[in-house]
Motif scaffolding. Structure first.
Motif, PDB file in Angstrom:
ATOM      1  N   PHE A  68       0.838  -1.200   0.000  1.00 44.31           N
ATOM      2  CA  PHE A  68       0.000   0.000   0.000  1.00 44.31           C
ATOM      3  C   PHE A  68       0.873   1.250   0.000  1.00 44.31           C
ATOM      4  N   THR A  69       1.905   1.247   0.869  1.00 45.37           N
ATOM      5  CA  THR A  69       2.819   2.387   0.936  1.00 45.37           C
ATOM      6  C   THR A  69       3.633   2.522  -0.340  1.00 45.37           C
ATOM      7  N   GLY A  70       4.105   1.368  -0.858  1.00 44.83           N
ATOM      8  CA  GLY A  70       4.885   1.398  -2.091  1.00 44.83           C
ATOM      9  C   GLY A  70       4.084   1.947  -3.255  1.00 44.83           C
ATOM     10  N   CYS A  71       2.804   1.602  -3.324  1.00 49.41           N
ATOM     11  CA  CYS A  71       1.924   2.111  -4.375  1.00 49.41           C
ATOM     12  C   CYS A  71       1.778   3.627  -4.257  1.00 49.41           C
ATOM     13  N   ALA A  72       1.616   4.103  -3.032  1.00 46.11           N
ATOM     14  CA  ALA A  72       1.488   5.548  -2.812  1.00 46.11           C
ATOM     15  C   ALA A  72       2.765   6.277  -3.200  1.00 46.11           C
ATOM     16  N   VAL A  73       3.918   5.704  -2.839  1.00 41.08           N
ATOM     17  CA  VAL A  73       5.194   6.330  -3.172  1.00 41.08           C
ATOM     18  C   VAL A  73       5.396   6.376  -4.683  1.00 41.08           C
ATOM     19  N   GLN A  74       5.071   5.272  -5.350  1.00 38.44           N
ATOM     20  CA  GLN A  74       5.232   5.237  -6.806  1.00 38.44           C
ATOM     21  C   GLN A  74       4.340   6.274  -7.473  1.00 38.44           C
ATOM     22  N   MET A  75       3.088   6.360  -7.050  1.00 36.58           N
ATOM     23  CA  MET A  75       2.184   7.346  -7.623  1.00 36.58           C
ATOM     24  C   MET A  75       2.676   8.763  -7.370  1.00 36.58           C
ATOM     25  N   ALA A  76       3.204   8.998  -6.159  1.00 40.11           N
ATOM     26  CA  ALA A  76       3.698  10.328  -5.823  1.00 40.11           C
ATOM     27  C   ALA A  76       4.856  10.731  -6.729  1.00 40.11           C
ATOM     28  N   PHE A  77       5.800   9.821  -6.953  1.00 41.92           N
ATOM     29  CA  PHE A  77       6.939  10.139  -7.808  1.00 41.92           C
ATOM     30  C   PHE A  77       6.530  10.300  -9.265  1.00 41.92           C
ATOM     31  N   MET A  78       5.587   9.491  -9.728  1.00 43.01           N
ATOM     32  CA  MET A  78       5.107   9.644 -11.094  1.00 43.01           C
ATOM     33  C   MET A  78       4.425  11.002 -11.266  1.00 43.01           C
ATOM     34  N   THR A  79       3.596  11.376 -10.298  1.00 44.49           N
ATOM     35  CA  THR A  79       2.911  12.662 -10.360  1.00 44.49           C
ATOM     36  C   THR A  79       3.900  13.807 -10.279  1.00 44.49           C
ATOM     37  N   LEU A  80       4.886  13.676  -9.395  1.00 48.91           N
ATOM     38  CA  LEU A  80       5.898  14.718  -9.231  1.00 48.91           C
ATOM     39  C   LEU A  80       6.643  14.968 -10.540  1.00 48.91           C
ATOM     40  N   HIS A  81       7.168  13.907 -11.146  1.00 48.36           N
ATOM     41  CA  HIS A  81       7.955  14.080 -12.367  1.00 48.36           C
ATOM     42  C   HIS A  81       7.088  14.491 -13.545  1.00 48.36           C
ATOM     43  N   GLY A  82       5.855  13.977 -13.598  1.00 46.55           N
ATOM     44  CA  GLY A  82       4.956  14.389 -14.672  1.00 46.55           C
ATOM     45  C   GLY A  82       4.619  15.863 -14.594  1.00 46.55           C
ATOM     46  N   THR A  83       4.305  16.342 -13.381  1.00 46.76           N
ATOM     47  CA  THR A  83       4.005  17.760 -13.183  1.00 46.76           C
ATOM     48  C   THR A  83       5.224  18.624 -13.479  1.00 46.76           C
ATOM     49  N   ALA A  84       6.393  18.173 -13.006  1.00 47.91           N
ATOM     50  CA  ALA A  84       7.623  18.938 -13.232  1.00 47.91           C
ATOM     51  C   ALA A  84       7.915  19.093 -14.719  1.00 47.91           C
ATOM     52  N   GLU A  85       7.654  18.041 -15.494  1.00 48.82           N
ATOM     53  CA  GLU A  85       7.918  18.129 -16.935  1.00 48.82           C
ATOM     54  C   GLU A  85       6.970  19.115 -17.607  1.00 48.82           C
ATOM     55  N   PHE A  86       5.701  19.091 -17.238  1.00 49.21           N
ATOM     56  CA  PHE A  86       4.751  20.051 -17.800  1.00 49.21           C
ATOM     57  C   PHE A  86       5.177  21.486 -17.480  1.00 49.21           C
ATOM     58  N   LEU A  87       5.550  21.738 -16.237  1.00 49.07           N
ATOM     59  CA  LEU A  87       5.949  23.080 -15.836  1.00 49.07           C
ATOM     60  C   LEU A  87       7.244  23.502 -16.514  1.00 49.07           C
ATOM     61  N   LEU A  88       8.185  22.556 -16.635  1.00 45.59           N
ATOM     62  CA  LEU A  88       9.461  22.894 -17.269  1.00 45.59           C
ATOM     63  C   LEU A  88       9.264  23.229 -18.747  1.00 45.59           C
ATOM     64  N   LEU A  89       8.385  22.523 -19.421  1.00 43.53           N
ATOM     65  CA  LEU A  89       8.111  22.828 -20.826  1.00 43.53           C
ATOM     66  C   LEU A  89       7.520  24.229 -20.970  1.00 43.53           C
ATOM     67  N   ALA A  90       6.704  24.649 -20.002  1.00 45.01           N
ATOM     68  CA  ALA A  90       6.172  26.016 -20.014  1.00 45.01           C
ATOM     69  C   ALA A  90       7.297  27.029 -19.806  1.00 45.01           C
ATOM     70  N   ILE A  91       8.224  26.721 -18.903  1.00 44.82           N
ATOM     71  CA  ILE A  91       9.371  27.600 -18.665  1.00 44.82           C
ATOM     72  C   ILE A  91      10.231  27.707 -19.922  1.00 44.82           C
ATOM     73  N   MET A  92      10.447  26.583 -20.588  1.00 43.80           N
ATOM     74  CA  MET A  92      11.240  26.586 -21.814  1.00 43.80           C
ATOM     75  C   MET A  92      10.565  27.405 -22.912  1.00 43.80           C
ATOM     76  N   ALA A  93       9.239  27.372 -22.951  1.00 45.58           N
ATOM     77  CA  ALA A  93       8.505  28.195 -23.915  1.00 45.58           C
ATOM     78  C   ALA A  93       8.735  29.677 -23.623  1.00 45.58           C
ATOM     79  N   TYR A  94       8.731  30.037 -22.335  1.00 39.48           N
ATOM     80  CA  TYR A  94       9.004  31.435 -21.957  1.00 39.48           C
ATOM     81  C   TYR A  94      10.427  31.832 -22.326  1.00 39.48           C
ATOM     82  N   ASP A  95      11.359  30.898 -22.141  1.00 36.53           N
ATOM     83  CA  ASP A  95      12.758  31.157 -22.504  1.00 36.53           C
ATOM     84  C   ASP A  95      12.874  31.444 -23.998  1.00 36.53           C
ATOM     85  N   ARG A  96      12.216  30.644 -24.824  1.00 32.19           N
ATOM     86  CA  ARG A  96      12.275  30.863 -26.277  1.00 32.19           C
ATOM     87  C   ARG A  96      11.555  32.145 -26.669  1.00 32.19           C
ATOM     88  N   PHE A  97      10.454  32.465 -25.992  1.00 38.85           N
ATOM     89  CA  PHE A  97       9.750  33.722 -26.240  1.00 38.85           C
ATOM     90  C   PHE A  97      10.661  34.920 -25.958  1.00 38.85           C
TER      91      PHE A  97
END
Length: 283
Positions: A93-122
């Motif tokens: 149960f804990t391992g499932c929660a940890v895995q989901m947390a890390f997947m969500t963390l990295h997925g969110t970070a990638e979306f935000l970083l792509l937005a930052i990169m768009a601002y950099d190119r702008f």
């Protein structure tokens, strides 16, 4: 209500496919993809950080993207590969929660970083003369740090709310990792609880039942609001199988492709790569 429930202590992951004839082929394919992902992304991080010609905001963000991609892929691909040799895998149960947390963390970070990169190119295109003043090293670090703080907060809030739900019945997850939609399907259905409460003849019994479930109803409201925002799609009988295929694309394939898309087609990266492999060539 629910006083004698037994909380699920582990989940069983069904894996990507149950077709035995495909498992060996898919294992080799995804092992190759994962190897290319690690070599490509870690190689780009090393190249960018060791070559002075690539010490610019754009390549700094690309190195962070490579780190996110390699981490994102590492969270779930090893378990995906292991699943090809077993009919189902257990995860605590804990391992499932940890895995989901890390997947969500990295997925969110990638979306935000792509937005930052768009601002950099702008900034580079629309404010060329002020580019290096605006996109200072300090600002770049702040933007990346802020994206991680926001990602950690989102992962903690989302995962925390999901695993506060009651899991006291089925424990088989029709997926190869603890993704949000298949895990939610295992939680108690509050639609049935509401129907049961509404059928009670005593207003006092209804009040007590609603009071008992109030916190969970609040969590459900918050949770589904966030989940619909992240996973807005029509529901169908085949949607879970489709989700697994889509998950392979964004957790396994895209992290492998990003170095090719963002880096290897870039002239400066090619020159830096030759410089590292062939010796100190004049820039």
């Amino acid at each position: 209500m629910g006083e004698n429930r037994t909380q699920v202590s582990l989940f069983l992951l069904m894996g990507l496919t149950q077709q035995e004839g495909l498992k060996s082929i898919l294992f080799v394919l995804f092992l190759l993809i994962y190897s290319v992902t690690l070599v490509g992304n870690l190689g780009m991080i090393t190249l960018i950080h060791t070559d002075p010609q690539l010490h610019t905001p754009m390549y700094f963000f690309l190195s962070v993207l490579s780190f996110i991609d390699s981490s994102f892929s590492t969270v779930d691909t090893p378990r995906l590969l292991e699943g090809f040799f077993t009919s189902s895998q257990s995860i605590s149960f804990t391992g499932c929660a940890v895995q989901m947390a890390f997947m969500t963390l990295h997925g969110t970070a990638e979306f935000l970083l792509l937005a930052i990169m768009a601002y950099d190119r702008f900034t580079a295109i629309c404010h060329l003369l002020l580019y290096h003043t605006i996109m200072s090293q300090h600002l770049c670090v702040q933007l990346v740090a802020s994206s991680y703080v926001a990602s950690i907060a989102n992962a903690a809030l989302l995962t925390g709310n999901i695993f506060r739900l009651p899991y006291c019945g089925p424990n088989i997850i029709n997926h190869y990792f603890c993704d949000i939609p298949p895990v939610l399907k295992l939680a108690v259905s509050y639609a049935y609880i509401l129907v049961t409460i509404l059928r009670m003849h005593s207003l006092e019994a209804q009040r007590k039942a609603l009071s008992t479930c109030a916190s969970h109803f609040t969590v459900i409201s918050l949770l589904y609001g966030t989940t619909i925002f992240m996973y807005a799609q029509p529901s169908s009988r085949s949607s879970m199988e489709q989700n697994k295929i889509v998950s392979v694309v964004y957790t396994v394939v895209i992290p492998m492709l990003n170095p090719l898309i963002y880096n290897l087609r870039n002239k400066d990266v090619k020159i830096a790569f030759k410089r590292r492999c062939l010796g100190n060539l004049s820039p």
